[in-house]
Design an enzyme around this catalytic site. Structure first.
Site, PDB file in Angstrom:
ATOM      1  N   ASP A 220     -62.270  -8.380  24.723  1.00 17.55           N
ATOM      2  CA  ASP A 220     -62.990  -9.392  23.945  1.00 17.55           C
ATOM      3  C   ASP A 220     -63.091 -10.704  24.720  1.00 17.55           C
ATOM      4  OD1 ASP A 220     -64.145  -8.943  21.448  1.00 17.55           O
ATOM      5  OD2 ASP A 220     -62.197  -8.775  20.456  1.00 17.55           O
TER       6      ASP A 220
ATOM      7  N   LYS B 131     -69.769  -0.131  17.616  1.00 20.72           N
ATOM      8  CA  LYS B 131     -69.011  -0.113  18.864  1.00 20.72           C
ATOM      9  C   LYS B 131     -68.556   1.312  19.188  1.00 20.72           C
ATOM     10  CE  LYS B 131     -67.442  -4.896  18.299  1.00 20.72           C
ATOM     11  NZ  LYS B 131     -66.370  -5.792  17.800  1.00 20.72           N
TER      12      LYS B 131
ATOM     13  N   GLN C 154     -60.341  -6.609  15.648  1.00 18.46           N
ATOM     14  CA  GLN C 154     -61.574  -7.086  15.009  1.00 18.46           C
ATOM     15  C   GLN C 154     -61.306  -8.341  14.167  1.00 18.46           C
ATOM     16  OE1 GLN C 154     -64.599  -5.919  15.631  1.00 18.46           O
ATOM     17  NE2 GLN C 154     -65.641  -7.191  14.145  1.00 18.46           N
TER      18      GLN C 154
END
Ligand code: GUN
Length: 261
Positions: free
Chosen positions: A112, A45, A89
């Site tokens: 997200d 990422k 995460q």
């Protein structure tokens, strides 16, 4: 178009868009786990962001961080005007409630797409849908089977396929082999996300026109493997590595740009 080429082309388009922005978008990633798959994802990422001209910052917290401490970090990021979007995460360490964390992230910064009020979708299902559309895979009235019912992939994937008028069936660890065989035999689109290396194999029968999207990543001494054995007798099967992981990362960059547009 193979996924690697598709992602490369899409990244060029996004890079061009970012190059015209006065304030570069800023993405923050919070990571508490020391999970090998997460490390690889986070590294990917950050690499994507820097290639696109996006500012990326990693806040690495100790695995022993309490829920309260994590909520304080989230509160700070929610209020930080320099941060356009951020993610925490997954998976989270034991003792931290995933739902509480997802709800604490401001829907305006939730790249997200995990918050119920977020206007964005979770990156893996969104990235897969974008690719299926790009490849002109017919969806309306087609039989889609989702293997796995996780909150990050299985459930939101089923929702997005349903929105495209697929006949969606979600199968999981409690589904019998006989039932699985029956559904797979009739499936036009199979999304497999159960985390069992090479689970889809020649024990099953597939439509020659079927599309298999492989979300699995298992690692052994020979490298990375998906939930499906390679080269099944279908029309299209996404590879591992070089498949869905790239689509997820691309969708995250697209979500960030959607927020900053
Ligand atoms: N872990 C695996 N996939 C994801 C994802 O898309 N977002 C976050 N935050 N964690 C993940």
């Amino acid at each position: 178009m193979i996924i690697k080429e598709y992602v490369k082309y899409k990244k060029e388009v996004l890079k061009d868009e970012v190059s015209k922005m006065i304030k570069k978008p800023h993405l923050t990633i919070v990571q508490l786990n020391e999970d090998a798959a997460s490390n690889a994802y986070v590294k990917g990422k950050i690499k994507d962001a820097s290639e696109l001209g996006i500012e990326a910052e990693l806040i690495k917290l100790d695995v022993t961080t309490s829920q309260e401490e994590l909520l304080e970090v989230i509160d700070r990021l929610n209020k930080d005007n320099n941060v356009d979007g951020f993610i925490v995460q997954m998976p989270l360490p034991k003792g931290i409630d995933e739902e509480t964390i997802k709800l604490a992230i401001s829907p305006n910064k939730d790249v997200d797409g995990f918050h119920p009020l977020s206007s964005l979708n979770p990156c893996t299902p969104q990235g897969i849908m974008n690719y299926l559309h790009h490849e002109n895979i017919p969806l309306l009235g087609k039989n889609a089977v989702v293997l796995g019912r996780s909150n990050i992939v299985g459930k939101p994937m089923a929702k997005l396929l349903l929105k495209e008028s697929c006949n969606v069936t979600v199968l999981h660890s409690k589904t019998t082999f006989e039932d699985m065989y029956r559904y797979i035999e009739n499936a036009d689109i199979i999304v497999v996300a159960i985390g069992k290396m090479h689970f889809l194999d020649n024990r099953f029968k597939y439509k020659p026109s079927a599309v298999i999207v492989d979300v699995g990543i298992s690692r052994d001494e020979n490298g990375l493997h998906g939930d499906a054995v390679p080269d099944l007798p279908v029309a299209l099967q996404t590879p591992v590595p070089g498949g869905v992981g790239l689509l997820t990362r691309l969708a995250l960059m697209e979500n960030l740009l959607t927020i900053t547009r």
